[in-house]
Write an enzyme that holds these catalytic residues in place. Structure first.
Site, PDB file in Angstrom:
ATOM      1  N   LYS A   1     -14.296  13.918  -4.469  1.00  0.00           N
ATOM      2  CA  LYS A   1     -12.967  13.864  -4.564  1.00  0.00           C
ATOM      3  C   LYS A   1     -12.654  14.784  -5.647  1.00  0.00           C
ATOM      4  O   LYS A   1     -13.630  15.104  -6.522  1.00  0.00           O
ATOM      5  CB  LYS A   1     -12.812  12.259  -5.446  1.00  0.00           C
ATOM      6  CG  LYS A   1     -11.225  12.059  -5.694  1.00  0.00           C
ATOM      7  CD  LYS A   1     -11.146  10.886  -6.192  1.00  0.00           C
ATOM      8  CE  LYS A   1      -9.569  10.208  -6.581  1.00  0.00           C
ATOM      9  NZ  LYS A   1      -9.452   8.957  -7.054  1.00  0.00           N
TER      10      LYS A   1
ATOM     11  N   SER B   1      -6.066   6.179  -4.672  1.00  0.00           N
ATOM     12  CA  SER B   1      -5.595   7.575  -4.908  1.00  0.00           C
ATOM     13  C   SER B   1      -6.884   8.414  -4.077  1.00  0.00           C
ATOM     14  O   SER B   1      -6.731   9.552  -3.861  1.00  0.00           O
ATOM     15  CB  SER B   1      -5.845   7.962  -6.243  1.00  0.00           C
ATOM     16  OG  SER B   1      -6.928   7.618  -6.831  1.00  0.00           O
TER      17      SER B   1
ATOM     18  N   SER C   1      -8.619   2.367  -6.369  1.00  0.00           N
ATOM     19  CA  SER C   1      -8.760   3.886  -5.687  1.00  0.00           C
ATOM     20  C   SER C   1      -9.892   4.076  -4.700  1.00  0.00           C
ATOM     21  O   SER C   1      -9.768   4.777  -3.956  1.00  0.00           O
ATOM     22  CB  SER C   1      -8.516   5.022  -6.606  1.00  0.00           C
ATOM     23  OG  SER C   1      -6.990   5.139  -6.906  1.00  0.00           O
TER      24      SER C   1
HETATM   25  N1  GLN Z   1      -3.235   2.652  -7.308  1.00  0.00           N
HETATM   26  C1  GLN Z   1      -3.347   2.332  -8.715  1.00  0.00           C
HETATM   27  C2  GLN Z   1      -2.684   3.422  -9.711  1.00  0.00           C
HETATM   28  O1  GLN Z   1      -1.733   4.248  -9.227  1.00  0.00           O
HETATM   29  C3  GLN Z   1      -4.913   2.807  -8.900  1.00  0.00           C
HETATM   30  C4  GLN Z   1      -5.381   4.232  -8.943  1.00  0.00           C
HETATM   31  C5  GLN Z   1      -6.779   4.263  -9.266  1.00  0.00           C
HETATM   32  O2  GLN Z   1      -7.441   3.702  -9.124  1.00  0.00           O
HETATM   33  N2  GLN Z   1      -7.212   5.585  -9.582  1.00  0.00           N
HETATM   34  O3  GLN Z   1      -2.955   3.403 -10.682  1.00  0.00           O
END
Ligand code: GLN
Length: 494
Positions: A79, A154, A178
């Protein structure tokens, strides 16, 4: 067999035994990336030369009888939130476009030392803020099961590249879901380890008390293989745990007889897609057949998870992202008009941040700055911390009665690109089942447990107490020995 059809465990065995060269294996995945990523957009950077050069070095060393690492020849996508000294690291943001970190993230360093082959950096929501990958400054990722749908986020690029067999393994990060949510929506297996199990050094910070790195792969066995390498204490991250790293791969065999799995009744409230509910129920039946017992448990404060998370995460983000000021590194605006600014320095700060950050990141910075400001701190941030404590206590209480908690990962299968982009609240609600795990600091894994009639994967989530990764992996591995959902491949890109 084509390398892309083999599991990570089989690939490293084949390379070790000399049945497959690291170069041949790397080339096979690079070919798939070339053929498919034009339509998926999972990669922000493919390191063809670097990957082939490290694969060649591994082959040479092996042929000369030298030692090779436990992941020798295994292609891995990382990532773009993890720093790589030899490759740009953007975190999905224009703010970091062209940024080359001075060092490797601890996870990247460990992967290299284990002789894994890093094939590239994957697309993601900007600064990991999002649940659909549509907040990337470099375009959305498409879900390999249906290119008109989001892969989740994400870590959407990491999930999509594994689902499309462009890499057998990818590294993700999980602050509120995420890793698990995109894994669920893309039909792969993703593990968010206990907070602190994997060092955060070199992970671009989003919300430091929640962020955790973990593996995403085809199966629990492959996740176990990679976790063994990336977990462990790092003096460079004071929150990384000192506990010894178990041999996860050797702990998969034990049967599940007598393992108690909790089922949260609140998880089946309104809004849960009936096809997801059915997949989840069938998964419980598989666990029962494997010898586990199912028990009702309550997490009474979990319903405040999303509200709590969307205060704590933006507060921490507003503080962490203050470092992007245009002065030290990252995007610097070249525009100077002097109009309405107290000083040229202030103008440089303001314009750099206004140009570098996308709308969701700005929204979070404003939310967090507001909630931390004098007069609101106690009402919002301090209150959220108290609720976080109650959520954690719920888990501690539940884990006195059960060993694991099972349920859905997401309320619906993969949604359409654009479906939620106009409504931030709808996007935040996607995190309903995943944020509490991070708030409590415990671990969770998600994996496919079925498909909808229209052919979209349905995900199942298991959560466990702190440092229960061996059991999370063992339970998932057992499930995957009894079912073949994790072996299905998207037709569109086969
Ligand atoms: N969808 C969540 C957010 O927007 C989690 C994102 C994550 O785990 N990085 O913060």
């Amino acid at each position: 067999m084509q390398p892309a059809e083999l599991s990570a465990v089989d690939l490293v065995t084949a390379v070790r035994q000399g049945d497959l060269s690291a170069v041949h294996c790397t080339e096979a995945f690079l070919r798939r990336i070339e053929a498919l990523d034009g339509s998926i957009n999972a990669f922000l950077k493919v390191d063809r030369e670097g990957a082939l050069a490290s694969a060649a070095r591994i082959d040479e060393r092996r042929r000369a009888g030298g030692p090779i690492g436990p992941l020798a020849g295994l292609p891995i996508a990382v990532k773009d939130a993890l720093c790589t000294a030899n490759l740009p690291t953007t975190c999905g943001s224009k703010m970091l476009q062209g940024f080359r970190p001075p060092y490797d993230a601890d996870t990247v360093r460990r992967l290299r030392e284990a002789d894994a082959v890093i094939v590239g950096k994957t697309n993601m929501d900007e600064f990991a803020m999002g649940g659909s990958n549509e907040n990337s400054a470099f375009g959305p990722v498409k879900n390999p099961w249906d290119l008109s749908r989001a892969p989740g986020g994400s870590s959407g690029g990491s999930a999509a590249c594994v689902a499309a067999d462009m890499a057998p393994v990818a590294i993700g990060s999980d602050t509120g879901g995420s890793i698990r949510q995109p894994a669920g929506l893309c039909g792969i297996t993703g593990l968010k380890p206990t907070y602190g199990r994997v060092s955060r050094r070199g992970l671009v910070a989003f919300a430091s008390s929640l962020d955790q790195i973990g593996p995403m792969a085809r199966s629990a066995a492959d996740c176990a293989l990679v976790l063994e390498t990336i977990a462990g204490h790092d003096p460079g991250d004071s929150t990384s745990l000192c506990d010894e790293v178990p041999r996860y791969t050797e702990m998969l065999e034990q049967p599940l007889t007598g393992v108690r799995i909790g089922r949260v009744r609140d998880h089946y409230a309104e809004g849960l897609d009936p096809e997801v509910a059915r997949g989840v129920e069938e998964a419980f039946a598989v666990f029962t057949a494997a010898g586990a017992t199912i028990h009702d448990v309550e997490l009474p404060h979990a319903k405040y998870g999303v509200a709590t998370y969307y205060l704590i995460a933006p507060c921490e983000a507003s503080s962490n992202l203050a470092r992007y000021d245009g002065a030290h590194y990252g995007h610097r605006s070249s525009q100077r008009t002097g109009d309405g600014f107290e000083s040229p320095l202030l103008e440089m700060y303001c314009r750099s941040r206004a140009e570098g950050f996308g709308p969701e990141v700005k929204r979070r910075i404003m939310l967090g700055t507001y909630a931390l400001s004098a007069g609101y701190y106690d009402a919002y941030y301090a209150k959220a911390l108290k609720v976080r404590r109650l959520i954690r206590q719920d888990y501690l209480d539940a884990f006195r009665h059960v060993d694991l908690i099972g349920g859905p990962v997401s309320a619906t299968p993969a949604f359409r690109l654009g479906e939620k982009t106009g409504d931030p609240l709808a996007m935040y609600l996607v995190d309903l089942y995943t944020v509490a795990t991070n708030l409590a600091g415990v671990g969770g894994i998600s994996f496919p447990c079925g498909f909808t009639r229209s052919g979209l994967p349905v995900g199942f989530q298991l959560q466990g107490p702190a440092l229960a990764e061996p059991l999370l992996l063992r339970a998932t591995d057992r499930f995957q020995r009894l079912t073949d959902w994790h072996l299905r491949r998207p037709k569109a890109i086969a």
